[in-house]
Design a protein around this motif. Structure first.
Motif, mmCIF file in Angstrom:
data_model
loop_
_atom_site.group_PDB
_atom_site.id
_atom_site.type_symbol
_atom_site.label_atom_id
_atom_site.label_comp_id
_atom_site.label_asym_id
_atom_site.label_seq_id
_atom_site.Cartn_x
_atom_site.Cartn_y
_atom_site.Cartn_z
ATOM 1 N N GLU A 97 0.840 -1.198 0.000
ATOM 2 C CA GLU A 97 0.000 0.000 0.000
ATOM 3 C C GLU A 97 0.874 1.245 0.000
ATOM 4 O OE1 GLU A 97 -4.012 0.777 2.147
ATOM 5 O OE2 GLU A 97 -2.447 1.480 3.536
ATOM 6 N N GLN A 121 0.871 5.277 0.739
ATOM 7 C CA GLN A 121 0.100 6.231 1.527
ATOM 8 C C GLN A 121 0.655 7.642 1.366
ATOM 9 O OE1 GLN A 121 0.314 4.846 5.589
ATOM 10 N NE2 GLN A 121 -1.018 3.083 5.212
ATOM 11 N N PRO A 156 -4.334 6.033 2.856
ATOM 12 C CA PRO A 156 -4.165 5.199 1.655
ATOM 13 C C PRO A 156 -4.341 6.008 0.374
ATOM 14 C CG PRO A 156 -5.485 4.038 3.277
ATOM 15 C CD PRO A 156 -5.315 5.441 3.800
ATOM 16 N N GLN A 209 -4.766 5.219 -3.400
ATOM 17 C CA GLN A 209 -5.027 4.116 -4.332
ATOM 18 C C GLN A 209 -4.264 4.261 -5.636
ATOM 19 O OE1 GLN A 209 -9.284 3.765 -4.773
ATOM 20 N NE2 GLN A 209 -9.561 2.959 -2.713
ATOM 21 N N THR A 214 -0.664 3.405 -5.095
ATOM 22 C CA THR A 214 -0.562 1.959 -4.916
ATOM 23 C C THR A 214 -0.591 1.244 -6.266
ATOM 24 O OG1 THR A 214 -1.622 2.045 -2.729
ATOM 25 C CG2 THR A 214 -1.652 -0.069 -3.884
ATOM 26 N N VAL A 270 4.364 -1.143 3.359
ATOM 27 C CA VAL A 270 3.662 0.132 3.278
ATOM 28 C C VAL A 270 4.686 1.235 3.027
ATOM 29 C CG1 VAL A 270 2.248 1.820 4.509
ATOM 30 C CG2 VAL A 270 1.816 -0.626 4.818
#
Length: 203
Positions: free
Chosen positions: A57, A59, A64, A66, A69, A103
């Protein structure tokens, strides 16, 4: 380049920054050489590698992102596969239940969560202006049947200059935002993978 610009805060920050200080001319992006990328040959490889389920993910300040990602997910998966640490890397559950979560959080270098592990600065001057954008990478590995996860962190910085006559000390100029993101992700991900594999709880 435009996809990465929308996915991370770096270009937005610098766009506003350039207007605020009234500077014109070229903006250059540099990747801090700390931490250096760790070669996969230095990872502690299991005698019998096992499969792992990978979660990734991106951030922006803990929220988050998207689009970020989607842009980086494939690159991260390819890097983990090429590490030779696992027999296979999948998005779905694997035999044994091992999992690895990565992450990558794009945070201001002034945030405590970033500054505690990295000394950064923001400078203004006649020779030009420079700003740093922080990237905090957290890897969480859970071995099959393990009660506790192995958690490792690594930090990197993208430096951007507007009108500066010299490059930031200890940094390498990138040809584009996309190239900068590729390099910084490889650096921080390689470091957390290296730390995970050398942890006594890794198996």
């Amino acid at each position: 380049m435009s996809i990465i610009v929308r996915g991370a805060s770096l270009a937005r920050v610098l766009g506003a920054f350039a207007l605020a200080v009234g500077l014109t001319g070229c903006m250059s992006v540099y990747v801090d050489n700390r931490p250096a990328e760790v070669a996969a040959s230095q990872f502690a490889k299991p005698a019998e590698p096992k499969p792992v389920q990978l979660f990734f993910e991106f951030q922006t300040k803990g929220v988050p992102n998207q689009q970020g990602t989607a842009v980086l997910k494939g690159r991260i998966a390819d890097q983990v596969r090429a590490s030779g640490v696992f027999s296979s890397v999948s998005e779905t559950p694997v035999d044994g239940g091992a999992s690895l979560s990565i992450v990558l959080d794009n945070v201001p270098t002034s945030d405590d969560v970033f500054a505690k592990g990295f000394v950064t600065g923001l400078t203004f001057g006649l020779a030009g202006s420079q700003v740093g954008d922080g990237y905090l990478c957290t890897a969480t590995y859970r071995a099959p049947g393990a009660a506790e996860a192995v958690v490792k962190k690594s930090r990197g910085i993208l430096w951007s200059t507007i009108g500066a006559k010299s490059s930031p000390e200890g940094a390498t100029k990138a040809d584009s935002i996309d190239a900068a993101m590729t390099r910084i992700t490889r650096q921080v991900v390689s470091n957390v993978l290296n730390d995970v594999t050398h942890d006594p709880a890794f198996r």
